[in-house]
Scaffold this motif. Structure first.
Motif, PDB file in Angstrom:
ATOM      1  N   LEU A 122       6.853 -24.243  13.788  1.00  0.00           N
ATOM      2  CA  LEU A 122       7.879 -24.576  12.889  1.00  0.00           C
ATOM      3  C   LEU A 122       7.606 -23.663  11.569  1.00  0.00           C
ATOM      4  O   LEU A 122       8.473 -23.173  11.005  1.00  0.00           O
ATOM      5  CB  LEU A 122       8.302 -25.818  12.492  1.00  0.00           C
ATOM      6  CG  LEU A 122       8.757 -26.866  13.550  1.00  0.00           C
ATOM      7  CD1 LEU A 122       8.673 -28.377  13.219  1.00  0.00           C
ATOM      8  CD2 LEU A 122      10.509 -26.535  13.626  1.00  0.00           C
ATOM      9  N   ARG A 123       6.307 -23.862  11.347  1.00  0.00           N
ATOM     10  CA  ARG A 123       5.767 -22.867  10.086  1.00  0.00           C
ATOM     11  C   ARG A 123       6.131 -21.462  10.339  1.00  0.00           C
ATOM     12  O   ARG A 123       6.575 -20.277   9.456  1.00  0.00           O
ATOM     13  CB  ARG A 123       4.502 -23.101   9.815  1.00  0.00           C
ATOM     14  CG  ARG A 123       4.242 -24.202   9.168  1.00  0.00           C
ATOM     15  CD  ARG A 123       2.733 -24.651   8.893  1.00  0.00           C
ATOM     16  NE  ARG A 123       2.666 -25.953   8.028  1.00  0.00           N
ATOM     17  CZ  ARG A 123       1.484 -26.514   7.938  1.00  0.00           C
ATOM     18  NH1 ARG A 123       0.376 -26.137   8.611  1.00  0.00           N
ATOM     19  NH2 ARG A 123       1.398 -27.580   7.225  1.00  0.00           N
ATOM     20  N   PRO A 156       7.437 -29.633   8.025  1.00  0.00           N
ATOM     21  CA  PRO A 156       7.378 -29.602   9.342  1.00  0.00           C
ATOM     22  C   PRO A 156       6.931 -30.823  10.037  1.00  0.00           C
ATOM     23  O   PRO A 156       7.381 -31.236  11.151  1.00  0.00           O
ATOM     24  CB  PRO A 156       6.525 -28.449   9.938  1.00  0.00           C
ATOM     25  CG  PRO A 156       6.318 -27.605   8.471  1.00  0.00           C
ATOM     26  CD  PRO A 156       6.674 -28.422   7.371  1.00  0.00           C
TER      27      PRO A 156
END
Length: 222
Positions: free
Chosen positions: A150-151, A165
């Motif tokens: 997600l990052r 996240p």
């Protein structure tokens, strides 16, 4: 006389360790965590009780390590044995999340995982120490993979920069875990694909794309 080679202690230890893993997973699935004992694991594995205590401090330590080893074997069988494993980044966040969740569905349907995992999960709800150890050793490494992916999506502009996240991953991981634990519905690829779609796109109606050069009309005007 032909001198026999000395026994290989390393190989003998590995055989014993494998036997203990198998015995621990089988017992916890058959009789549950509370009735699983070090003595029972030792008897089933064909080793002395002291052999187990030489390597582990408790039955929880044995079971958690056995489960981690089982996961590693499954990854090897699936051709995912690279260390450290990461969620692939193809540039398509939805596709990547759906792919890894489908692998999770396969694992949850695998009797080798399902029976001991359910026993450990159920006991972890009432056994605080086991619950903490299960989260730290079994869940946390997997959750960090989602955080990293997600990052990466945030850096690519696919996820808003202010999104946390660790909270975002709960939108698709937690419902799957709850449905599996509580038997509230089928666990399928379609279900996890839908979780990803809902998590990434939300529940509100989507605004239709406006063709380039076309002025947007006031939603409350004529």
């Amino acid at each position: 006389m032909v001198k026999k080679p000395a026994p290989d202690a390393t190989r003998r230890s590995e055989r014993s360790r494998r036997a203990i893993y198998a015995a621990a997973l089988a017992l916890v699935g058959e009789v549950g965590y509370p009735r699983t004992t070090i003595e029972g694991i030792a008897a089933r594995a064909g080793v002395g009780k002291q052999t187990i205590y030489r390597w582990w401090g408790s039955k929880a330590d044995v079971l958690l390590e056995a489960f981690l080893d089982l996961s590693a074997q499954a990854a090897h069988e699936a051709g995912q044995e690279r260390e450290p494993y990461v969620i692939p980044d193809t540039g398509d966040l939805a596709a990547d999340l759906k792919a890894v969740l489908r692998l999770t569905v396969d694992q949850l349907h695998d009797p080798r995982f399902e029976v001991p995992a359910r026993a450990l999960a159920a006991e972890g709800l009432v056994n605080e120490q086991l619950g903490r150890e299960s989260v730290a050793k079994l869940m946390e490494p997997s959750l960090l993979l989602y955080v990293d992916r997600l990052r990466s999506a945030q850096r690519a502009g696919q996820v808003r920069p202010e999104v946390d996240p660790r909270i975002a991953l709960e939108l698709f991981v937690s419902p799957l875990a709850q449905r599996w634990l509580q038997h509230t519905g089928p666990i399928s690829y379609e279900y996890t694909d839908t979780l990803v779609d809902y998590a990434l796109h939300g529940l509100a109606p989507r605004t239709p794309d406006v063709p380039s050069g076309t002025p947007e009309r006031d939603s409350v005007g004529p």
